[in-house]
Design an enzyme around this catalytic site. Structure first.
Site, PDB file in Angstrom:
ATOM      1  N   CYS A  83       6.934  -2.652   5.032  1.00 49.22           N
ATOM      2  CA  CYS A  83       5.484  -2.917   5.025  1.00 49.22           C
ATOM      3  C   CYS A  83       4.710  -1.672   5.470  1.00 49.22           C
ATOM      4  CB  CYS A  83       5.195  -4.096   5.956  1.00 49.22           C
ATOM      5  SG  CYS A  83       3.443  -4.330   6.300  1.00 49.22           S
TER       6      CYS A  83
ATOM      7  N   CYS B   8       2.992  -2.160   8.868  1.00 47.11           N
ATOM      8  CA  CYS B   8       3.964  -2.090   9.973  1.00 47.11           C
ATOM      9  C   CYS B   8       4.323  -0.633  10.259  1.00 47.11           C
ATOM     10  CB  CYS B   8       5.218  -2.898   9.646  1.00 47.11           C
ATOM     11  SG  CYS B   8       5.011  -4.687   9.815  1.00 47.11           S
TER      12      CYS B   8
ATOM     13  N   ASP C 151      -9.904   2.564   6.842  1.00 49.24           N
ATOM     14  CA  ASP C 151      -9.348   2.318   5.519  1.00 49.24           C
ATOM     15  C   ASP C 151      -9.231   3.650   4.773  1.00 49.24           C
ATOM     16  OD1 ASP C 151      -9.225  -0.440   3.565  1.00 49.24           O
ATOM     17  OD2 ASP C 151      -9.281   1.509   2.562  1.00 49.24           O
TER      18      ASP C 151
ATOM     19  N   HIS D  99       3.921  -8.719  12.114  1.00 48.42           N
ATOM     20  CA  HIS D  99       3.868  -8.817  10.653  1.00 48.42           C
ATOM     21  C   HIS D  99       3.681 -10.281  10.254  1.00 48.42           C
ATOM     22  CE1 HIS D  99       4.681  -7.735   6.463  1.00 48.42           C
ATOM     23  NE2 HIS D  99       5.372  -8.863   6.401  1.00 48.42           N
TER      24      HIS D  99
ATOM     25  N   ASN E 213      -8.881 -11.105   2.685  1.00 46.75           N
ATOM     26  CA  ASN E 213      -8.422 -11.460   1.347  1.00 46.75           C
ATOM     27  C   ASN E 213      -7.056 -12.121   1.466  1.00 46.75           C
ATOM     28  OD1 ASN E 213     -10.675 -10.155   0.215  1.00 46.75           O
ATOM     29  ND2 ASN E 213      -9.626  -8.183   0.195  1.00 46.75           N
TER      30      ASN E 213
ATOM     31  N   GLY F  88      -7.638 -11.089  -3.924  1.00 48.73           N
ATOM     32  CA  GLY F  88      -7.685  -9.619  -3.942  1.00 48.73           C
ATOM     33  C   GLY F  88      -6.815  -8.965  -2.892  1.00 48.73           C
TER      34      GLY F  88
ATOM     35  N   HIS G 198       0.287  -7.751   4.586  1.00 56.30           N
ATOM     36  CA  HIS G 198       0.284  -7.848   6.055  1.00 56.30           C
ATOM     37  C   HIS G 198      -1.148  -8.233   6.407  1.00 56.30           C
ATOM     38  CE1 HIS G 198       1.559  -6.003  10.187  1.00 56.30           C
ATOM     39  NE2 HIS G 198       0.336  -6.519  10.353  1.00 56.30           N
TER      40      HIS G 198
ATOM     41  N   HIS H 241      -4.771  -8.770   7.332  1.00 56.86           N
ATOM     42  CA  HIS H 241      -5.749  -7.776   7.793  1.00 56.86           C
ATOM     43  C   HIS H 241      -7.153  -8.286   7.545  1.00 56.86           C
ATOM     44  CE1 HIS H 241      -4.593  -6.865   3.613  1.00 56.86           C
ATOM     45  NE2 HIS H 241      -5.869  -6.572   3.427  1.00 56.86           N
TER      46      HIS H 241
ATOM     47  N   HIS I  23     -10.999  -6.871   6.938  1.00 63.74           N
ATOM     48  CA  HIS I  23     -11.817  -5.701   6.615  1.00 63.74           C
ATOM     49  C   HIS I  23     -13.095  -5.793   7.449  1.00 63.74           C
ATOM     50  CE1 HIS I  23      -9.826  -4.644   2.627  1.00 63.74           C
ATOM     51  NE2 HIS I  23      -9.374  -5.867   2.810  1.00 63.74           N
TER      52      HIS I  23
HETATM   53  P1  5GP Z   1      -6.512  -5.791   0.517  1.00 65.09           P
HETATM   54  O1  5GP Z   1      -6.921  -5.499  -0.896  1.00 65.09           O
HETATM   55  O2  5GP Z   1      -5.028  -6.066   0.609  1.00 65.09           O
HETATM   56  O3  5GP Z   1      -7.344  -6.846   1.165  1.00 65.09           O
HETATM   57  O4  5GP Z   1      -6.834  -4.474   1.316  1.00 65.09           O
HETATM   58  C1  5GP Z   1      -5.892  -3.497   1.638  1.00 65.09           C
HETATM   59  C2  5GP Z   1      -6.653  -2.291   2.138  1.00 65.09           C
HETATM   60  O5  5GP Z   1      -5.715  -1.384   2.699  1.00 65.09           O
HETATM   61  C3  5GP Z   1      -7.390  -1.514   1.024  1.00 65.09           C
HETATM   62  O6  5GP Z   1      -8.774  -1.469   1.338  1.00 65.09           O
HETATM   63  C4  5GP Z   1      -6.720  -0.139   1.038  1.00 65.09           C
HETATM   64  O7  5GP Z   1      -7.627   0.911   0.801  1.00 65.09           O
HETATM   65  C5  5GP Z   1      -6.101  -0.070   2.420  1.00 65.09           C
HETATM   66  N1  5GP Z   1      -4.905   0.742   2.482  1.00 65.09           N
HETATM   67  C6  5GP Z   1      -3.837   0.683   1.642  1.00 65.09           C
HETATM   68  N2  5GP Z   1      -2.900   1.572   1.991  1.00 65.09           N
HETATM   69  C7  5GP Z   1      -3.386   2.221   3.089  1.00 65.09           C
HETATM   70  C8  5GP Z   1      -2.859   3.255   3.917  1.00 65.09           C
HETATM   71  O8  5GP Z   1      -1.759   3.783   3.728  1.00 65.09           O
HETATM   72  N3  5GP Z   1      -3.638   3.675   4.963  1.00 65.09           N
HETATM   73  C9  5GP Z   1      -4.869   3.119   5.203  1.00 65.09           C
HETATM   74  N4  5GP Z   1      -5.550   3.607   6.246  1.00 65.09           N
HETATM   75  N5  5GP Z   1      -5.390   2.126   4.451  1.00 65.09           N
HETATM   76  C10 5GP Z   1      -4.655   1.692   3.404  1.00 65.09           C
HETATM   77 ZN    ZN Z   2       3.687  -5.564   8.170  1.00 68.86          ZN
END
Ligand code: 5GP
Ligand code: ZN
Length: 119
Positions: free
Chosen positions: A10, A13, A36, A52, A93, A99, A104, A106, A108
């Site tokens: 992950c 993680c 982000d 996780h 999300n 989306g 994992h 999270h 926003h």
């Molecule tokens: P989701 O679409 O799953 O709700 O949002 C995942 C978020 O994680 C996205 O906004 C994406 O830009 C961010 N993200 C993905 N990979 C990384 C990473 O390696 N580092 C950081 N800081 N953000 C990430």
């Molecule tokens: Zn994780």
């Protein structure tokens, strides 16, 4: 942390463990927050549980208190980034239609501009 609390594949993680670099803005025993990588707003922070948990939909009742801790951390970060007065948005999300890309849990934290409601 026990091995079931972490998924070695992950990306979040790995960020929490410091194995992938990130711009951290908050950390306590249960919640971590970092910028982000692809921001959708001037302030776009990922607020994540250290444990996780795959998604909102996958959460157990016992795990639910972490949502309140994530929200409290997000509120503190919002204050630190000067968003408290003008406002901000918290989004979770869940699943493909929601989306969710990273599996994992999270939250926003978005702010620093007027946010439209995107369907
Ligand atoms: P989701 O679409 O799953 O709700 O949002 C995942 C978020 O994680 C996205 O906004 C994406 O830009 C961010 N993200 C993905 N990979 C990384 C990473 O390696 N580092 C950081 N800081 N953000 C990430
Ligand atoms: Zn994780």
């Amino acid at each position: 942390m026990s091995s079931k609390d972490r998924d070695s594949n992950c990306i979040f993680c790995k960020i929490i463990a410091g194995e992938i670099p990130s711009q951290n803005v908050y950390k306590d025993n249960e919640v971590v927050a970092f910028k982000d990588i692809n921001p959708s707003a001037p302030v776009h922070i990922m607020v994540v549980p250290v444990k996780h948990i795959v998604s909102l939909a996958a959460m157990t009742e016992k795990e639910m208190p972490i949502i309140s801790k994530m929200t409290a951390a997000a509120n503190k970060i919002a204050r630190d980034f000067g968003l408290a007065e003008k406002g901000y948005r918290l989004v979770i999300n869940s699943g493909p239609d929601g989306g969710q890309v990273v599996q994992h849990l999270h939250m926003h934290l978005l702010g620093g501009r007027v946010l439209k409601w995107e369907q």
